[in-house]
Each structure stands twice: as structure tokens, then as C-alpha cells.
Design a protein around this motif. Structure first.
Motif, PDB file in Angstrom:
ATOM      1  N   GLU A 181      52.816 -34.884  22.832  1.00  0.00           N
ATOM      2  CA  GLU A 181      51.618 -35.240  22.065  1.00  0.00           C
ATOM      3  C   GLU A 181      50.553 -34.140  22.079  1.00  0.00           C
ATOM      4  OE1 GLU A 181      51.031 -37.951  20.245  1.00  0.00           O
ATOM      5  OE2 GLU A 181      52.947 -38.894  20.677  1.00  0.00           O
ATOM      6  N   ASP A 182      50.512 -33.329  23.126  1.00  0.00           N
ATOM      7  CA  ASP A 182      49.435 -32.360  23.300  1.00  0.00           C
ATOM      8  C   ASP A 182      49.965 -30.927  23.306  1.00  0.00           C
ATOM      9  OD1 ASP A 182      47.576 -34.442  23.580  1.00  0.00           O
ATOM     10  OD2 ASP A 182      48.076 -34.670  25.699  1.00  0.00           O
ATOM     11  N   ALA A 183      50.738 -30.552  22.315  1.00  0.00           N
ATOM     12  CA  ALA A 183      51.264 -29.193  22.249  1.00  0.00           C
ATOM     13  C   ALA A 183      50.181 -28.254  21.699  1.00  0.00           C
ATOM     14  CB  ALA A 183      52.500 -29.145  21.371  1.00  0.00           C
ATOM     15  N   VAL A 184      50.077 -27.080  22.309  1.00  0.00           N
ATOM     16  CA  VAL A 184      49.078 -26.084  21.904  1.00  0.00           C
ATOM     17  C   VAL A 184      49.756 -24.721  21.849  1.00  0.00           C
ATOM     18  CG1 VAL A 184      46.903 -24.972  22.493  1.00  0.00           C
ATOM     19  CG2 VAL A 184      47.240 -27.375  23.038  1.00  0.00           C
ATOM     20  N   GLU A 185      49.500 -23.987  20.769  1.00  0.00           N
ATOM     21  CA  GLU A 185      49.980 -22.608  20.631  1.00  0.00           C
ATOM     22  C   GLU A 185      48.804 -21.735  20.207  1.00  0.00           C
ATOM     23  OE1 GLU A 185      53.010 -21.216  21.066  1.00  0.00           O
ATOM     24  OE2 GLU A 185      54.067 -23.070  21.547  1.00  0.00           O
ATOM     25  N   VAL A 186      48.783 -20.507  20.688  1.00  0.00           N
ATOM     26  CA  VAL A 186      47.743 -19.559  20.314  1.00  0.00           C
ATOM     27  C   VAL A 186      48.415 -18.381  19.614  1.00  0.00           C
ATOM     28  CG1 VAL A 186      45.942 -18.023  21.137  1.00  0.00           C
ATOM     29  CG2 VAL A 186      46.270 -20.239  22.225  1.00  0.00           C
ATOM     30  N   ILE A 187      47.915 -18.072  18.426  1.00  0.00           N
ATOM     31  CA  ILE A 187      48.454 -16.971  17.625  1.00  0.00           C
ATOM     32  C   ILE A 187      47.294 -16.003  17.344  1.00  0.00           C
ATOM     33  CG2 ILE A 187      49.475 -16.357  15.394  1.00  0.00           C
ATOM     34  CD1 ILE A 187      51.418 -17.861  17.030  1.00  0.00           C
ATOM     35  N   TYR A 188      47.551 -14.722  17.522  1.00  0.00           N
ATOM     36  CA  TYR A 188      46.557 -13.698  17.208  1.00  0.00           C
ATOM     37  C   TYR A 188      46.967 -13.016  15.901  1.00  0.00           C
ATOM     38  CZ  TYR A 188      44.849 -14.361  21.914  1.00  0.00           C
ATOM     39  OH  TYR A 188      44.323 -14.914  23.058  1.00  0.00           O
ATOM     40  N   ILE A 189      46.057 -12.989  14.944  1.00  0.00           N
ATOM     41  CA  ILE A 189      46.332 -12.409  13.635  1.00  0.00           C
ATOM     42  C   ILE A 189      45.309 -11.312  13.360  1.00  0.00           C
ATOM     43  CG2 ILE A 189      46.418 -12.856  11.154  1.00  0.00           C
ATOM     44  CD1 ILE A 189      47.421 -15.627  11.772  1.00  0.00           C
ATOM     45  N   ASP A 190      45.797 -10.164  12.903  1.00  0.00           N
ATOM     46  CA  ASP A 190      44.939  -9.029  12.555  1.00  0.00           C
ATOM     47  C   ASP A 190      44.907  -8.885  11.043  1.00  0.00           C
ATOM     48  OD1 ASP A 190      44.722  -8.567  15.255  1.00  0.00           O
ATOM     49  OD2 ASP A 190      46.306  -7.055  15.282  1.00  0.00           O
ATOM     50  N   HIS A 191      43.706  -8.754  10.497  1.00  0.00           N
ATOM     51  CA  HIS A 191      43.530  -8.452   9.080  1.00  0.00           C
ATOM     52  C   HIS A 191      42.903  -7.070   8.973  1.00  0.00           C
ATOM     53  CE1 HIS A 191      43.525 -12.677   7.068  1.00  0.00           C
ATOM     54  NE2 HIS A 191      44.661 -12.382   7.638  1.00  0.00           N
ATOM     55  N   ASN A 192      43.562  -6.173   8.273  1.00  0.00           N
ATOM     56  CA  ASN A 192      43.055  -4.820   8.073  1.00  0.00           C
ATOM     57  C   ASN A 192      42.948  -4.542   6.588  1.00  0.00           C
ATOM     58  OD1 ASN A 192      43.170  -4.373  10.856  1.00  0.00           O
ATOM     59  ND2 ASN A 192      45.299  -3.724  10.737  1.00  0.00           N
ATOM     60  N   HIS A 193      41.925  -3.828   6.201  1.00  0.00           N
ATOM     61  CA  HIS A 193      41.802  -3.363   4.830  1.00  0.00           C
ATOM     62  C   HIS A 193      40.979  -2.082   4.826  1.00  0.00           C
ATOM     63  CE1 HIS A 193      38.287  -6.031   5.374  1.00  0.00           C
ATOM     64  NE2 HIS A 193      37.657  -5.163   4.608  1.00  0.00           N
ATOM     65  N   PHE A 194      41.086  -1.345   3.729  1.00  0.00           N
ATOM     66  CA  PHE A 194      40.410  -0.063   3.610  1.00  0.00           C
ATOM     67  C   PHE A 194      39.136  -0.196   2.782  1.00  0.00           C
ATOM     68  CE2 PHE A 194      44.753   1.506   4.387  1.00  0.00           C
ATOM     69  CZ  PHE A 194      44.481   2.394   5.404  1.00  0.00           C
ATOM     70  N   HIS A 195      38.150   0.632   3.124  1.00  0.00           N
ATOM     71  CA  HIS A 195      36.959   0.847   2.302  1.00  0.00           C
ATOM     72  C   HIS A 195      36.972   2.318   1.911  1.00  0.00           C
ATOM     73  CE1 HIS A 195      34.894  -2.971   2.987  1.00  0.00           C
ATOM     74  NE2 HIS A 195      35.290  -2.890   4.243  1.00  0.00           N
ATOM     75  N   MET A 196      36.781   2.596   0.632  1.00  0.00           N
ATOM     76  CA  MET A 196      36.726   3.989   0.202  1.00  0.00           C
ATOM     77  C   MET A 196      35.461   4.640   0.756  1.00  0.00           C
ATOM     78  SD  MET A 196      38.238   3.855  -3.674  1.00  0.00           S
ATOM     79  CE  MET A 196      36.726   3.332  -4.352  1.00  0.00           C
ATOM     80  N   ALA A 197      35.558   5.907   1.101  1.00  0.00           N
ATOM     81  CA  ALA A 197      34.402   6.645   1.607  1.00  0.00           C
ATOM     82  C   ALA A 197      33.821   7.472   0.477  1.00  0.00           C
ATOM     83  CB  ALA A 197      34.817   7.542   2.767  1.00  0.00           C
ATOM     84  N   GLY A 198      32.518   7.561   0.414  1.00  0.00           N
ATOM     85  CA  GLY A 198      31.867   8.308  -0.660  1.00  0.00           C
ATOM     86  C   GLY A 198      31.577   7.395  -1.840  1.00  0.00           C
ATOM     87  N   ASP A 199      31.184   7.978  -2.949  1.00  0.00           N
ATOM     88  CA  ASP A 199      30.868   7.217  -4.150  1.00  0.00           C
ATOM     89  C   ASP A 199      32.036   7.341  -5.123  1.00  0.00           C
ATOM     90  OD1 ASP A 199      29.780   5.828  -6.180  1.00  0.00           O
ATOM     91  OD2 ASP A 199      27.999   7.090  -6.424  1.00  0.00           O
ATOM     92  N   PRO A 200      32.818   6.283  -5.328  1.00  0.00           N
ATOM     93  CA  PRO A 200      34.003   6.398  -6.188  1.00  0.00           C
ATOM     94  C   PRO A 200      33.647   6.579  -7.660  1.00  0.00           C
ATOM     95  CG  PRO A 200      33.686   4.123  -5.522  1.00  0.00           C
ATOM     96  CD  PRO A 200      32.686   4.945  -4.765  1.00  0.00           C
ATOM     97  N   ASP A 201      32.454   6.124  -8.097  1.00  0.00           N
ATOM     98  CA  ASP A 201      32.087   6.247  -9.505  1.00  0.00           C
ATOM     99  C   ASP A 201      31.732   7.686  -9.868  1.00  0.00           C
ATOM    100  OD1 ASP A 201      32.469   3.551  -9.879  1.00  0.00           O
ATOM    101  OD2 ASP A 201      30.384   3.062  -9.346  1.00  0.00           O
ATOM    102  N   LEU A 202      31.108   8.387  -8.943  1.00  0.00           N
ATOM    103  CA  LEU A 202      30.708   9.764  -9.209  1.00  0.00           C
ATOM    104  C   LEU A 202      31.760  10.777  -8.812  1.00  0.00           C
ATOM    105  CD1 LEU A 202      27.023   9.555  -7.961  1.00  0.00           C
ATOM    106  CD2 LEU A 202      27.847   9.418 -10.310  1.00  0.00           C
ATOM    107  N   GLY A 203      32.778  10.331  -8.103  1.00  0.00           N
ATOM    108  CA  GLY A 203      33.781  11.255  -7.621  1.00  0.00           C
ATOM    109  C   GLY A 203      33.273  12.059  -6.444  1.00  0.00           C
ATOM    110  N   ASP A 204      32.190  11.614  -5.831  1.00  0.00           N
ATOM    111  CA  ASP A 204      31.586  12.333  -4.703  1.00  0.00           C
ATOM    112  C   ASP A 204      32.222  11.841  -3.419  1.00  0.00           C
ATOM    113  OD1 ASP A 204      30.006  13.825  -3.062  1.00  0.00           O
ATOM    114  OD2 ASP A 204      28.321  12.414  -3.139  1.00  0.00           O
ATOM    115  N   ASN A 205      33.101  12.609  -2.864  1.00  0.00           N
ATOM    116  CA  ASN A 205      33.729  12.260  -1.606  1.00  0.00           C
ATOM    117  C   ASN A 205      33.265  13.183  -0.494  1.00  0.00           C
ATOM    118  OD1 ASN A 205      35.175  10.110  -2.624  1.00  0.00           O
ATOM    119  ND2 ASN A 205      36.857  11.420  -3.315  1.00  0.00           N
ATOM    120  N   ASN A 206      32.064  13.718  -0.623  1.00  0.00           N
ATOM    121  CA  ASN A 206      31.525  14.633   0.372  1.00  0.00           C
ATOM    122  C   ASN A 206      30.905  13.829   1.516  1.00  0.00           C
ATOM    123  OD1 ASN A 206      32.287  16.764  -1.207  1.00  0.00           O
ATOM    124  ND2 ASN A 206      30.326  16.837  -2.294  1.00  0.00           N
TER     125      ASN A 206
END
Length: 190
Positions: free
Chosen positions: A162-187
Motif C-alpha cells: 500500500e505504501d510503495a515509494v520511488e524517487v526518480i531524478y530527472i534532468d532537463h537541459n536546453h540551450f540559450h543562444m549567446a549574443g544578439d541573434p537578430d543582429l548577428g552580433d555574437n561578440n
């Protein structure tokens, strides 16, 4: 006697003609021969391929989002209940069991999701992406449920926890672009 044999031969010829000129054995056009007959696939192997595609489609890809603002960066959505239950099934290797021999059920499931960590790495250059920052979000998912095992052989019985317990660890990763993508400025400063 002769007419009986002639009738049997005619029936065999008609049956052979009907079988070879219908369905998968068509006379016109290119033919694969014996390979044109469909081969049944076990539901076990079919489920493995469907699960593999489902996980790749929903959870196997890393999205690339716009640049992170100077304010506080917050992770995307927490893991869905489907993702947690699929991770739990992969961890336990339980897919329901074999009917009438050994079945495994999880009933009255309650999932609690807690964010453990949420941080972003400094910008760096990734192949095929360019300058980007990797955003990490770690979740601890506690699953409370009623575990029911039905054993059918050699002696039929049912085990209930009746009292079963499980622990699961989940990682979520995603990227953010660096710089201004609209201007093409990646400096950006690395």
C-alpha cells in the motif's frame, strides 16, 4: 472413377490459380516473390520501437532558445507525469508482466516534483550551434503508489504494498543562444 479424379484435378487447378492470382501474388508488375508476404511482429518488439520513438520525439531533443536576459533565468516546464512514469518503468524494467503468469500494477499514483537546481553555464562555442549557454534544471520526482503483483504460477496469489515509494531524478537541459541573434552580433566575452 475417372470423372472423380478429373473433378479433383480441376478443383486443385482452380484453387492454385485463385491463390496465385490474388492478394500478394499478383501476376502483373514487379513482384517481391515470397518477400511480399507480411510477417507478423511480436507486440513486445513493436512496443519497444514505439517507446523509443516516443521518447525521442518528446524528450530526446535539446531545444535552442533565444538569449538569456540579464534578469533571473527560469527553467522550462517541470517534467510531465508521462515522463516521470516512463522513467520509472525504465528504472524498474517493469512493463506490466505476463498475463495470468506474473502481472505488475501501479495504482493510486501520486507524483510530487521538486526543483533541486536551476543554473546556467557560461557561454561557449558548441559545434553546429555556435555560441550558446547550457541551462540545467534538476528535478526530484517522488512517486507514491500502491504496488500490486499478481502471481499466477505455481500457486496463484496477490502481493499488495500500500505504501510503495520511488524517487526518480530527472534532468532537463536546453540551450540559450549567446549574443544578439537578430543582429548577428555574437561578440560575447568568453
Amino acid at each position: 472413377m475417372f470423372t472423380k479424379r478429373l473433378t479433383v484435378c480441376f478443383m486443385l487447378l482452380a484453387a492454385t490459380t485463385a491463390i496465385t492470382n490474388s492478394g500478394c501474388f499478383q501476376a502483373a508488375g514487379p513482384s517481391l516473390g515470397i518477400f511480399s508476404i507480411p510477417i507478423p511482429v511480436s507486440p513486445y518488439f513493436q512496443k519497444i520501437q514505439e517507446d523509443k520513438y516516443h521518447i525521442h520525439e518528446r524528450y530526446g531533443r535539446v531545444p535552442i532558445l533565444g538569449p538569456a536576459t540579464n534578469g533571473e533565468v527560469i527553467a522550462l516546464d517541470p517534467p510531465s507525469d508521462d515522463e516521470v512514469m516512463r522513467a520509472l518503468e525504465r528504472a524498474d524494467a517493469v512493463q506490466g508482466g505476463v498475463p495470468f503468469l506474473h502481472e505488475h500494477q501501479r495504482n493510486n499514483v501520486q507524483i510530487i516534483k521538486e526543483k533541486i537546481a536551476d543554473y546556467i553555464d557560461p557561454p561557449r562555442v558548441y559545434p553546429l550551434i555556435g555560441p550558446a549557454q547550457l541551462h540545467h534544471a534538476h528535478y526530484k520526482c517522488t512517486v507514491y503508489y500502491t504496488d500490486r503483483k499478481i502471481v499466477g504460477y505455481p500457486t496463484p496469489h496477490t502481493l499488495v504494498d500500500e505504501d510503495a515509494v520511488e524517487v526518480i531524478y530527472i534532468d532537463h537541459n536546453h540551450f540559450h543562444m549567446a549574443g544578439d541573434p537578430d543582429l548577428g552580433d555574437n561578440n560575447t566575452h568568453y
